[in-house]
Design an enzyme around this catalytic site. Structure first.
Site, PDB file in Angstrom:
ATOM      1  N   SER A  43     -23.217 -13.576  38.627  1.00  0.00           N
ATOM      2  CA  SER A  43     -22.798 -12.796  37.273  1.00  0.00           C
ATOM      3  C   SER A  43     -21.458 -13.146  36.730  1.00  0.00           C
ATOM      4  O   SER A  43     -21.142 -13.048  35.377  1.00  0.00           O
ATOM      5  CB  SER A  43     -23.049 -11.410  37.321  1.00  0.00           C
ATOM      6  N   LYS A  60     -16.671  -7.334  37.811  1.00  0.00           N
ATOM      7  CA  LYS A  60     -16.701  -8.116  36.354  1.00  0.00           C
ATOM      8  C   LYS A  60     -15.513  -8.060  35.702  1.00  0.00           C
ATOM      9  O   LYS A  60     -14.534  -7.560  36.201  1.00  0.00           O
ATOM     10  CB  LYS A  60     -17.901  -6.672  35.500  1.00  0.00           C
TER      11      LYS A  60
END
Lengths: 146, 175
Positions: B43, B91
């Site tokens: 990701s 993230k």
């Protein structure tokens, strides 16, 4: 003379660090004393009550419905709030106010819990800011003094 | 006989000293100062794990720098997943409280970040389970800031806090 003072200072600092670390581990993995303030959990917990919170349940993921938990506030991570777990993930909870005529329900999303204070008329809880992620739970209150 | 007893007592004393000193200090250091973690998943490509499953990056996670919850836009942070509290996700911070941003695939096209929350996104849009799926996350879930890549040695670098220009907020909260 100077070496003596320096040695004593280092030993003092060493003990401070050591006891500070033991205190951190004790609070993080065992439990600690908490002072609650506010009227949202009356009559179960009054303003300025002293309670003992055990922090092992949240690491073992065994918080149950009906437990009173200490949670980091979703809108202010530096302050803690104390509420009761009304619903776990997947449970159906009533999201409307008691004064509303039409009741509305919703399901608690995965990884979240629904919190409400015992003093429903004077409590800002999940009915106001929605379901709270499980990761914000700090500990479970097991008994109170007095 | 007496000498063996002396050794036994010294051994117990050394063991207890190690137990009550080394373990709490190490645990507190790993919880409060810094620790190391391996990144899994795609990701955050191409910043982290560009090689996919062959070579996972190992990053240095700094707890101390976020002890007051002050993160900047563009920081790479690790946080407790809102959907699964047993998992940590890594993230990039895209927006802070008060910002208005345009979302990619979220249920609302424009979102104003509430007080005490942040918006995080993976660099690899479309292959990332991030705020575009679960909305703004509470700052209380913040775990650490990723500062360096430690392994593999050819990828040893300091991670830059960089906001992709196309993900800048439409309106920032005035400081």
């Amino acid at each position: 003379m100077f070496r003596n003072v320096l040695g004593k200072t280092f030993r003092f600092l060493g003990y401070t660090v050591q006891y500070g670390c033991i205190a951190h581990c004790a609070f993080e993995y065992l439990g600690g004393i908490v002072v609650c303030s506010g009227p949202s959990m009356e009559p179960t917990i009054q303003n300025s009550d002293i309670v003992f919170s055990e922090n092992l349940s949240r690491h073992l993921y065994c918080i149950r419905k009906g437990d009173i938990v200490i949670v980091k506030s979703p809108n202010d991570p530096k302050s803690n709030i104390c509420k009761r777990v009304i619903g776990l993930e997947g449970d159906k909870v009533c999201t409307s106010n008691p004064s509303d005529f039409l009741k509305s329900h919703s399901y608690v999303p995965k990884g979240h819990v629904w919190l409400e204070g015992d003093n429903l008329r004077n409590s800002t809880d999940s009915r106001c800011y929605g379901p709270v992620p499980y990761g914000l739970i700090r500990g479970r209150i097991c008994f109170k003094t007095g | 006989m007496a000498q063996a007893q002396g050794f036994g007592r010294r051994y117990i004393k050394a063991f207890l000293k190690g137990f009550f000193v080394a373990i709490p200090v190490t645990v507190t250091f790993l919880d409060r100062v810094a620790c190391v973690a391996r990144v899994e998943g795609a990701s955050m490509q191409p910043s982290l794990n560009p090689g996919g499953r062959q070579a996972s990056d190992v990053v240095l996670l700094n707890h101390w720098s976020i002890r007051n919850y002050d993160v900047q836009r563009g920081d790479i942070v690790s946080l407790v997943s809102p959907r699964n509290p047993e998992q940590k996700i890594i993230k990039r911070v895209i927006a802070l409280e008060g910002d208005i941003i345009k979302t990619i695939g979220y249920k609302k096209k424009y979102v104003k970040i509430p007080h005490g929350h942040i918006w995080v996104e993976g660099d690899h849009h479309g292959h990332s389970f991030d705020s575009n799926a679960f909305g703004p996350v509470s700052l209380g879930l913040l775990h650490a800031r990723a500062t360096h890549i430690l392994w593999p040695p050819q990828r040893w670098q300091k991670l830059q806090s960089m906001l992709p220009p196309e993900r800048k907020p439409l309106q920032r909260e005035q400081e």
